[in-house]
Design an enzyme around this catalytic site. Structure first.
Site, PDB file in Angstrom:
ATOM      1  N   HIS A  62       1.013  -1.391   0.016  1.00 22.04           N
ATOM      2  CA  HIS A  62       0.069  -0.014  -0.041  1.00 22.04           C
ATOM      3  C   HIS A  62       0.916   1.264   0.014  1.00 22.04           C
ATOM      4  O   HIS A  62       1.450   1.666   1.074  1.00 22.04           O
ATOM      5  CB  HIS A  62      -0.890  -0.023   1.151  1.00 22.04           C
ATOM      6  CG  HIS A  62      -1.779  -1.209   1.317  1.00 22.04           C
ATOM      7  ND1 HIS A  62      -3.230  -1.193   0.880  1.00 22.04           N
ATOM      8  CD2 HIS A  62      -1.656  -2.391   1.704  1.00 22.04           C
ATOM      9  CE1 HIS A  62      -3.557  -2.499   1.212  1.00 22.04           C
ATOM     10  NE2 HIS A  62      -2.815  -3.064   1.769  1.00 22.04           N
ATOM     11  N   ASP A 307       2.369  -6.841   2.797  1.00 22.02           N
ATOM     12  CA  ASP A 307       1.105  -5.961   3.274  1.00 22.02           C
ATOM     13  C   ASP A 307       1.835  -4.849   3.756  1.00 22.02           C
ATOM     14  O   ASP A 307       1.305  -4.254   4.709  1.00 22.02           O
ATOM     15  CB  ASP A 307       0.417  -6.567   4.098  1.00 22.02           C
ATOM     16  CG  ASP A 307      -0.897  -5.952   4.365  1.00 22.02           C
ATOM     17  OD1 ASP A 307      -1.236  -5.265   3.331  1.00 22.02           O
ATOM     18  OD2 ASP A 307      -1.634  -6.541   5.221  1.00 22.02           O
ATOM     19  N   HIS A 311       1.506   3.905   8.266  1.00 25.26           N
ATOM     20  CA  HIS A 311       0.773   5.219   8.854  1.00 25.26           C
ATOM     21  C   HIS A 311       1.786   6.258   9.440  1.00 25.26           C
ATOM     22  O   HIS A 311       2.703   5.628  10.045  1.00 25.26           O
ATOM     23  CB  HIS A 311      -0.087   4.739   9.736  1.00 25.26           C
ATOM     24  CG  HIS A 311      -1.275   3.657   9.576  1.00 25.26           C
ATOM     25  ND1 HIS A 311      -2.375   4.201   8.710  1.00 25.26           N
ATOM     26  CD2 HIS A 311      -1.405   2.377   9.455  1.00 25.26           C
ATOM     27  CE1 HIS A 311      -3.188   3.245   8.522  1.00 25.26           C
ATOM     28  NE2 HIS A 311      -2.315   2.084   8.834  1.00 25.26           N
TER      29      HIS A 311
END
Length: 454
Positions: A62, A307, A311
């Site tokens: 991501h 994965d 953040h």
């Protein structure tokens, strides 16, 4: 005469090691010449005593762009990947907005141009109403992503019928379908039963039990068997889930992945790392980790991906009403190689096995075979120069992701990464990334990729 010669190393492909001089021209491996053979090149780099691995292909990442760039962006994420020996990233579609239309995908491709330090392929989300499938397929993403639980309603394929109808549409399109397995009915039931209980780590783990993962895996394998679709099952980490997979996998054209954190951390890691390892699926018991490690050794696990889902430090450090409310995900692209080398050192894998699950299998499965995942003539010269005489200690201070930390801080590995090549160009050397971004957008079709390059 070749452009570049890497002389004296040991090439590690998925089928084993071979001593060879690697000859590179126009960014491609042109020949592997036995040691002692006469070879001329414009430039030569001695790599005696080094192991040469194909660049890693991380199939589950991501990068957070567009819309969430305070967490990560194409520049920071691909710099971190280059520093860790990952030369190809396959980006998931859950940004802001989700990548669900041809326009969304075109925006991502344009945003990446000139800014990525590794190659990047894009994956697109499948709406429940199957909107935009034909237009998206024409842009040749590396996968469609189908979600069976724990996502917004517009993307939720909660029932067997939902999954079958979606795969029936996708099967004729000859594209891989990535599936995040789960059972929404189990998650909903656990949520209701947990309303009057403490909102701690135990409650979060109970809300996503192994049964939900195993039920999701069995459902999508049966749906793929019924429709003939090619599927890839995302991040599994429970004994029940992997045993279900082992019993049913031969029914369909299917592959499965796990992550380093699921192979190295059990639930006790929450006591030490807390929010830093909060993600879905939750960490399981030590017995689950042992079963997963055995599945890796036996070849039942096809791909290890990260994965990578960073953040900002402030988001992870904030106070939340419940542990489940902490933003889920952790960084991983920069540490994939070293965590896998830790498993090599532990005896769970050989070097060629690492290449198989982190390079060759993801490349072939996601439509990049013949270009990525091997050091062979015709493949891109994405090459890692690995020194077995060095030592690497993973630490927070070295991380290039905007997350600013790694859950593997303190892990020491008896290897060091000397140089990383992308299509014959150095993108990382001796701890320093290249200043120029030379990555490209890659697609499942070599023809479409050549059109993008023009």
């Amino acid at each position: 005469m070749f452009d570049l010669l890497l002389r004296g190393g040991t090439v590690i492909n998925a089928d084993g090691p071979v001593r060879a001089n690697v000859c590179i021209t126009a960014g491609k491996v042109v020949a592997l010449v036995p040691p002692g053979g006469s070879v001329e090149a414009h430039s030569e780099i001695p790599v005696e005593g080094m192991h040469l691995l194909p660049g890693l292909v991380d199939a589950h990442v991501h990068l957070r762009e567009p819309g969430l760039t305070h967490k990560e962006d194409f520049v920071s994420g691909t710099l971190a990947a280059a520093a860790g020996g990952v030369t190809t990233l396959l980006d998931m579609p859950t940004d802001e907005p989700w990548t669900v239309t041809p326009a969304d995908l075109k925006v991502k491709m344009r945003l990446a141009e000139g800014r990525i330090h590794t190659d990047v392929g894009f994956q697109v989300a499948l709406r429940r109403d199957l909107f935009g499938v034909a237009g998206l397929r024409r842009l040749d993403p590396v996968s469609f992503e189908l979600f069976t639980a724990d996502v917004p309603e517009a993307f939720l394929h909660a029932t067997m019928d939902d999954a079958v109808q979606a795969l029936r549409v996708l099967a004729p399109l000859d594209i891989l379908v990535g599936i995040s397995p789960g059972d929404q009915s189990i998650l909903a039931g656990e949520m209701v039963r947990g309303l009057d209980k403490p909102k701690d780590v135990a409650a979060f783990r109970a809300s996503r039990p192994p049964l939900a993962e195993a039920a999701g895996i069995s459902r999508v394998l049966l749906a793929a068997a019924q429709t003939g679709a090619r599927i890839h099952v995302r991040q599994t980490n429970s004994a029940l889930g992997i045993r279900t997979w082992q019993r049913l996998r031969d029914m369909a054209d299917a592959s499965i992945e796990t992550t380093p954190q699921c192979l190295l951390f059990a639930r006790e890691a929450y006591d030490r790392l807390g929010a830093g390892v909060k993600a879905s699926p939750p960490l399981r018991e030590k017995e689950d980790v042992a079963v997963m490690r055995e599945a890796l050794r036996s070849g039942s696990i096809d791909i290890v991906a990260t994965d990578h889902a960073p953040h900002s430090p402030a988001e992870k450090a904030a106070t939340y009403p419940a542990f489940a409310d902490i933003p889920g995900g952790m960084p991983g692209v920069q540490t994939l190689l070293m965590t896998m080398l830790h498993l090599v050192d532990a005896g769970d894998l050989r070097l060629q096995d690492l290449v198989r699950v982190c390079s060759a299998n993801p490349a072939v499965r996601f439509g990049l075979g013949g270009r990525k995942g091997a050091i062979r003539p015709g493949h891109d010269a994405d090459i890692l120069v690995l020194d077995a005489g060095g030592t690497t200690r993973i630490c927070h201070a070295d991380q290039l992701s905007k997350a600013g930390y790694t859950p593997f801080d303190g892990l020491e590995v008896p290897w060091s990464l000397r140089t990383v090549f992308l299509r014959g160009r150095v993108i990382f050397a001796e701890g320093t990334p290249a200043a120029a971004a030379s990555g490209r957008v890659v697609t499942a079709s070599a023809l479409f990729q050549s059109m993008l390059a023009r």
